[in-house]
Design a protein around this motif. Structure first.
Motif, PDB file in Angstrom:
ATOM      1  N   VAL A 191       2.203   1.676  -3.551  1.00  0.00           N
ATOM      2  CA  VAL A 191       1.195   2.196  -4.480  1.00  0.00           C
ATOM      3  C   VAL A 191       0.955   3.686  -4.233  1.00  0.00           C
ATOM      4  CG1 VAL A 191      -1.267   2.090  -5.067  1.00  0.00           C
ATOM      5  CG2 VAL A 191       0.072  -0.003  -4.924  1.00  0.00           C
ATOM      6  N   TYR A 216      -4.878   2.573  -8.402  1.00  0.00           N
ATOM      7  CA  TYR A 216      -4.861   3.159  -7.065  1.00  0.00           C
ATOM      8  C   TYR A 216      -6.189   3.865  -6.776  1.00  0.00           C
ATOM      9  CZ  TYR A 216      -3.260   6.317  -3.297  1.00  0.00           C
ATOM     10  OH  TYR A 216      -3.116   7.010  -2.134  1.00  0.00           O
ATOM     11  N   PHE A 251      -5.816  -1.460  -4.709  1.00  0.00           N
ATOM     12  CA  PHE A 251      -5.067  -1.290  -5.951  1.00  0.00           C
ATOM     13  C   PHE A 251      -5.080  -2.494  -6.884  1.00  0.00           C
ATOM     14  CE2 PHE A 251      -2.220  -2.963  -2.808  1.00  0.00           C
ATOM     15  CZ  PHE A 251      -1.454  -3.898  -3.473  1.00  0.00           C
ATOM     16  N   LYS A 301       0.828  -1.210   0.000  1.00  0.00           N
ATOM     17  CA  LYS A 301       0.000   0.000   0.000  1.00  0.00           C
ATOM     18  C   LYS A 301       0.867   1.266   0.000  1.00  0.00           C
ATOM     19  CE  LYS A 301      -3.954  -2.096   2.354  1.00  0.00           C
ATOM     20  NZ  LYS A 301      -4.611  -2.235   3.672  1.00  0.00           N
TER      21      LYS A 301
END
Length: 178
Positions: free
Chosen positions: A33, A54, A128, A30
């Protein structure tokens, strides 16, 4: 007497290494991203099938209640914390030999913690992973969501294959051999 037995035997808490590992993988992906993508940016990984896209999810699964105005952040956080507490208690009470159940609890716990961390830090969950086919898109998800899904599937499997019956049979066979 039951409390002494509980303390002496190995418990399902030994599976917490998996929970920690999955939370770390979830949070690292995370962070990557969020650092490398613009919001709503999409990059093709497998053409016609899989992208990294995203997005922010203010709701729960499938963006449920995402337009709730903010109260849902705390609602889903409280639910996830309560579920996590229950899963920790069950892991503590389970013998280490109940591997399917302990594995499922550890995976669900990791997903709950990963998504709660996002809600606490950002107010939303970072998603994502974008699976699609011929114009149909599955809602974006993340590693924590995958862990919850796999853990739930293992829990369903456990409903059909019960460790306790296997352990009871072993115990009866050992008593019969004495």
């Amino acid at each position: 007497m039951p409390n002494q037995t509980l303390k002496k035997r190995a418990s399902g808490l030994r599976y917490l290494w998996l929970t920690v590992l999955m939370v770390i993988v979830d949070q690292i992906t995370k962070l990557w991203v969020a650092a490398e993508f613009e919001l709503y940016e999409s990059r093709v990984i497998i053409d016609g099938l899989f992208n990294f896209t995203y997005v922010h999810n203010y709701g729960a699964a499938f963006s449920f209640l995402s337009d709730g105005g903010g109260w849902q952040r705390w609602f889903f956080t409280v639910i996830a914390v309560a579920i996590s507490a229950v899963l920790l208690i069950w892991l503590r009470r389970n013998p280490v030999s109940f591997w399917r159940q302990n594995l499922s609890f550890a995976l669900i716990l990791s997903g709950a913690i990963g998504n709660v961390a996002d809600r606490m830090m950002y107010g939303y969950v970072i998603d994502f992973l974008d699976v699609h086919y011929q114009g149909w898109h599955w809602p974006a998800f993340n590693i924590a969501d995958m862990a919850i899904t796999i853990g739930a599937a293992l829990m369903l499997l456990e409903a059909f294959v019960d460790n306790r019956r296997d352990d009871e049979r072993k115990g009866q066979n050992q008593e019969g051999n004495k």
